[in-house]
Design a protein around this motif. Structure first.
Motif, PDB file in Angstrom:
ATOM      1  N   PRO A  20     -37.408  31.854 -19.538  1.00  0.00           N
ATOM      2  CA  PRO A  20     -37.817  32.645 -20.831  1.00  0.00           C
ATOM      3  C   PRO A  20     -37.462  33.324 -22.084  1.00  0.00           C
ATOM      4  CG  PRO A  20     -36.931  33.702 -18.015  1.00  0.00           C
ATOM      5  CD  PRO A  20     -36.519  32.435 -18.671  1.00  0.00           C
ATOM      6  N   PHE A  21     -36.251  32.753 -22.210  1.00  0.00           N
ATOM      7  CA  PHE A  21     -36.116  32.842 -24.225  1.00  0.00           C
ATOM      8  C   PHE A  21     -37.276  31.627 -24.187  1.00  0.00           C
ATOM      9  CE2 PHE A  21     -34.158  31.104 -27.460  1.00  0.00           C
ATOM     10  CZ  PHE A  21     -33.986  32.147 -28.507  1.00  0.00           C
ATOM     11  N   LEU A  22     -36.657  30.414 -23.729  1.00  0.00           N
ATOM     12  CA  LEU A  22     -38.138  29.635 -24.629  1.00  0.00           C
ATOM     13  C   LEU A  22     -39.369  29.794 -24.136  1.00  0.00           C
ATOM     14  CD1 LEU A  22     -35.352  26.347 -23.375  1.00  0.00           C
ATOM     15  CD2 LEU A  22     -35.765  27.312 -25.605  1.00  0.00           C
ATOM     16  N   PHE A  23     -39.719  30.543 -23.690  1.00  0.00           N
ATOM     17  CA  PHE A  23     -41.304  30.618 -23.521  1.00  0.00           C
ATOM     18  C   PHE A  23     -41.111  31.394 -24.368  1.00  0.00           C
ATOM     19  CE2 PHE A  23     -44.700  33.022 -22.335  1.00  0.00           C
ATOM     20  CZ  PHE A  23     -45.531  32.087 -22.099  1.00  0.00           C
ATOM     21  N   GLN A  24     -40.535  32.508 -24.657  1.00  0.00           N
ATOM     22  CA  GLN A  24     -40.928  33.254 -26.023  1.00  0.00           C
ATOM     23  C   GLN A  24     -40.992  32.879 -27.056  1.00  0.00           C
ATOM     24  OE1 GLN A  24     -39.491  36.994 -25.752  1.00  0.00           O
ATOM     25  NE2 GLN A  24     -38.220  37.248 -23.920  1.00  0.00           N
ATOM     26  N   ALA A  25     -40.007  31.842 -27.673  1.00  0.00           N
ATOM     27  CA  ALA A  25     -39.665  31.104 -28.780  1.00  0.00           C
ATOM     28  C   ALA A  25     -40.756  30.327 -29.203  1.00  0.00           C
ATOM     29  CB  ALA A  25     -38.458  30.678 -28.770  1.00  0.00           C
ATOM     30  N   THR A  26     -41.136  29.731 -27.763  1.00  0.00           N
ATOM     31  CA  THR A  26     -42.338  28.882 -28.203  1.00  0.00           C
ATOM     32  C   THR A  26     -44.010  29.367 -28.395  1.00  0.00           C
ATOM     33  OG1 THR A  26     -41.802  27.318 -26.517  1.00  0.00           O
ATOM     34  CG2 THR A  26     -44.035  27.414 -26.391  1.00  0.00           C
ATOM     35  N   GLY A  46     -43.822  27.311 -37.907  1.00  0.00           N
ATOM     36  CA  GLY A  46     -43.387  27.631 -36.360  1.00  0.00           C
ATOM     37  C   GLY A  46     -41.906  26.914 -36.074  1.00  0.00           C
ATOM     38  N   GLU A  47     -42.515  26.359 -36.240  1.00  0.00           N
ATOM     39  CA  GLU A  47     -40.742  25.256 -35.752  1.00  0.00           C
ATOM     40  C   GLU A  47     -40.000  25.789 -36.650  1.00  0.00           C
ATOM     41  OE1 GLU A  47     -43.702  23.631 -36.955  1.00  0.00           O
ATOM     42  OE2 GLU A  47     -44.282  22.276 -35.653  1.00  0.00           O
ATOM     43  N   LEU A  48     -39.526  25.839 -37.413  1.00  0.00           N
ATOM     44  CA  LEU A  48     -38.479  26.236 -38.030  1.00  0.00           C
ATOM     45  C   LEU A  48     -38.393  28.310 -37.466  1.00  0.00           C
ATOM     46  CD1 LEU A  48     -38.600  26.126 -41.700  1.00  0.00           C
ATOM     47  CD2 LEU A  48     -36.768  25.191 -40.044  1.00  0.00           C
ATOM     48  N   VAL A  49     -39.199  29.276 -36.854  1.00  0.00           N
ATOM     49  CA  VAL A  49     -39.055  29.930 -36.026  1.00  0.00           C
ATOM     50  C   VAL A  49     -38.200  29.391 -34.993  1.00  0.00           C
ATOM     51  CG1 VAL A  49     -40.047  31.520 -36.014  1.00  0.00           C
ATOM     52  CG2 VAL A  49     -40.702  31.469 -37.546  1.00  0.00           C
ATOM     53  N   ARG A  50     -39.135  28.870 -34.246  1.00  0.00           N
ATOM     54  CA  ARG A  50     -38.041  28.761 -33.488  1.00  0.00           C
ATOM     55  C   ARG A  50     -36.597  28.498 -33.212  1.00  0.00           C
ATOM     56  NH1 ARG A  50     -42.067  24.228 -31.153  1.00  0.00           N
ATOM     57  NH2 ARG A  50     -40.476  23.922 -29.375  1.00  0.00           N
ATOM     58  N   GLU A  99     -29.351  32.783 -30.831  1.00  0.00           N
ATOM     59  CA  GLU A  99     -28.876  33.567 -29.812  1.00  0.00           C
ATOM     60  C   GLU A  99     -27.504  32.428 -29.622  1.00  0.00           C
ATOM     61  OE1 GLU A  99     -29.765  36.158 -28.357  1.00  0.00           O
ATOM     62  OE2 GLU A  99     -30.397  36.651 -30.374  1.00  0.00           O
ATOM     63  N   TYR A 100     -28.171  30.995 -29.322  1.00  0.00           N
ATOM     64  CA  TYR A 100     -27.569  30.152 -28.295  1.00  0.00           C
ATOM     65  C   TYR A 100     -26.519  29.356 -29.539  1.00  0.00           C
ATOM     66  CZ  TYR A 100     -30.583  31.620 -24.917  1.00  0.00           C
ATOM     67  OH  TYR A 100     -30.364  33.078 -23.640  1.00  0.00           O
ATOM     68  N   ALA A 101     -26.150  29.341 -30.937  1.00  0.00           N
ATOM     69  CA  ALA A 101     -25.179  28.903 -31.785  1.00  0.00           C
ATOM     70  C   ALA A 101     -25.497  27.232 -32.066  1.00  0.00           C
ATOM     71  CB  ALA A 101     -23.929  28.958 -31.802  1.00  0.00           C
ATOM     72  N   VAL A 102     -27.053  26.948 -31.931  1.00  0.00           N
ATOM     73  CA  VAL A 102     -27.805  25.626 -32.099  1.00  0.00           C
ATOM     74  C   VAL A 102     -27.843  25.201 -33.196  1.00  0.00           C
ATOM     75  CG1 VAL A 102     -28.532  23.212 -30.899  1.00  0.00           C
ATOM     76  CG2 VAL A 102     -27.942  25.487 -29.295  1.00  0.00           C
ATOM     77  N   SER A 103     -27.551  23.917 -34.118  1.00  0.00           N
ATOM     78  CA  SER A 103     -27.836  23.781 -35.202  1.00  0.00           C
ATOM     79  C   SER A 103     -29.167  23.780 -35.561  1.00  0.00           C
ATOM     80  CB  SER A 103     -27.348  22.877 -35.602  1.00  0.00           C
ATOM     81  OG  SER A 103     -27.952  22.771 -36.853  1.00  0.00           O
ATOM     82  N   ILE A 104     -29.832  23.875 -36.921  1.00  0.00           N
ATOM     83  CA  ILE A 104     -31.396  23.999 -36.574  1.00  0.00           C
ATOM     84  C   ILE A 104     -31.950  22.767 -36.940  1.00  0.00           C
ATOM     85  CG2 ILE A 104     -33.235  24.564 -38.539  1.00  0.00           C
ATOM     86  CD1 ILE A 104     -31.648  27.823 -39.358  1.00  0.00           C
ATOM     87  N   PHE A 105     -30.819  21.653 -37.267  1.00  0.00           N
ATOM     88  CA  PHE A 105     -31.306  20.349 -37.509  1.00  0.00           C
ATOM     89  C   PHE A 105     -31.140  20.392 -35.757  1.00  0.00           C
ATOM     90  CE2 PHE A 105     -29.866  21.423 -41.199  1.00  0.00           C
ATOM     91  CZ  PHE A 105     -30.497  21.344 -42.042  1.00  0.00           C
ATOM     92  N   THR A 106     -30.110  19.814 -35.079  1.00  0.00           N
ATOM     93  CA  THR A 106     -30.170  19.998 -34.362  1.00  0.00           C
ATOM     94  C   THR A 106     -32.153  20.132 -33.287  1.00  0.00           C
ATOM     95  OG1 THR A 106     -27.845  19.714 -33.521  1.00  0.00           O
ATOM     96  CG2 THR A 106     -28.703  19.358 -31.737  1.00  0.00           C
TER      97      THR A 106
END
Length: 358
Positions: free
Chosen positions: A79-85, A100-104, A111-118
């Motif tokens: 559900p979170f990925l659907f909203q981000a997409t 848009g890609e940077l917003v995602r 929310e999940y501490a994953v690097s933006i570049f990753t």
């Protein structure tokens, strides 16, 4: 603040409008606007509902694919990925800047501490599998569809283009595979970069690139890799089904393979026209001309293209506005991401690959 946000884009937007108007005029000089309005008025509006449903399913499939890609890095709820997409497409739609890609990526990092570049690396995986699916579906449609003799030459040109595309696609897949399995050494690149980058930026570029490479570690199992490819192919099928659905409303009785064939040509023309030349309306123009090859009038083709764009946009505007507030985004967040896109050399690397999923 808002004036500063848009001022740097005003010249580019003006040039885009002028170029688009010129292309539109050349393409539709002998166009009958009376017939176009009549075709729109005859459209069976009951076919809008299934078309919108297919668009929503498409956004869900994109989120499913993204979830599989991110799974080895960080499990993220669907559900979170659907909203981000949806929010990524929504921001690109309502703002004259492609962030848009940077917003995602920002939402996943927050929310999940994953690097933006990753996360940007995961986008590269999306694009590569989208290109593979595009090539496979295009080849299937071109080889299996019975086309009228007067457009057989068009099919030959498409096959020739797909042959050239295969060479580039294989090279791209080999590059991604190499980056996934080999540690990238930046020694000599750092020496070159030292001539025009400060030490701070050298560290950022090196670190950002290594985190981007982490985003390429998709799959983990053959079944996961198959799922990514399956979802990518499914997106192409959904796009063709949406064309078929809207065509029923106009009374066009072409087989589904014809719309898969049209989807291939229109997607290439749309990417080339909108992303390389900045032409607004390249999708509608190309769809009108491709359907004309199968006997449909350009008036109906243009109406179908406009309705297809509306079907994509309507759920984005509704759901995007809702998710914008439920995710706690603000204008200040978008400004910071815009500045990142303008100044960070790593943040826009994903734009080097065309997005054919629309």
């Amino acid at each position: 603040m808002i004036k500063h946000f848009f001022s740097q884009r005003s010249v580019q937007v003006g040039a885009t409008i002028l170029l688009s108007a010129l292309v539109f005029y050349i393409a539709f000089r002998s166009f009958s606007w009376t017939e176009f309005l009549a075709a729109i008025s005859r459209f069976d509006r009951r076919w809008l509902l299934p078309s919108i449903g297919l668009a929503l399913i498409g956004y869900g499939v994109r989120a499913l694919r993204w979830q599989v890609i991110l799974q080895p890095i960080q499990p993220v709820p669907l559900p979170f990925l659907f909203q981000a997409t949806v929010l990524g497409y929504f921001v690109n739609l309502v703002l004259p800047v492609n962030i848009g890609e940077l917003v995602r990526a920002y939402l996943v990092k927050r929310e999940y501490a994953v690097s933006i570049f990753t996360v940007l690396g995961s986008y590269a995986v999306e694009r590569v599998f989208g290109l593979i699916a595009f090539w496979l579906m295009g080849l299937f449609a071109v080889l299996t569809m019975a086309v009228p003799s007067d457009i057989a030459q068009v099919r030959q040109r498409v096959l020739l283009g797909m042959g050239a595309g295969l060479v580039l696609l294989v090279a791209l897949v080999l590059l991604v595979s190499w980056l996934r399995t080999n540690e990238l050494r930046l020694g000599w690149l750092s020496q070159i970069g030292a001539a025009w980058m400060s030490p701070h930026w050298q560290i950022r570029v090196a670190g950002g690139w290594q985190r981007f490479r982490q985003g390429l570690q998709f799959g983990g199992t053959p079944s996961a890799t198959f799922l990514i490819l399956f979802y990518s192919i499914l997106l192409r099928v959904l796009s063709a089904l949406m064309m078929w659905s809207l065509a029923q409303g106009f009374g066009i009785g072409l087989p589904l393979l014809a719309y898969i064939f049209a989807d291939v040509i229109v997607s290439v023309a749309h990417v080339a026209g909108s992303h390389l030349l900045g032409v607004v309306g390249s999708f509608e123009i190309s769809l009108a001309y491709v359907l004309a090859l199968f006997g449909a009038s350009r008036e109906i083709g243009l109406g179908m293209g406009l309705l297809m764009r509306a079907v994509y946009i309507f759920p984005l505007l509704v759901l995007g506005a809702i998710f914008f507030f439920t995710q706690g985004l603000s204008w200040a967040d978008l400004q910071r991401l815009r500045q990142t896109a303008a100044t960070d050399p790593d943040s826009s690397i994903v734009h080097l690959l065309p997005d054919l999923d629309r």
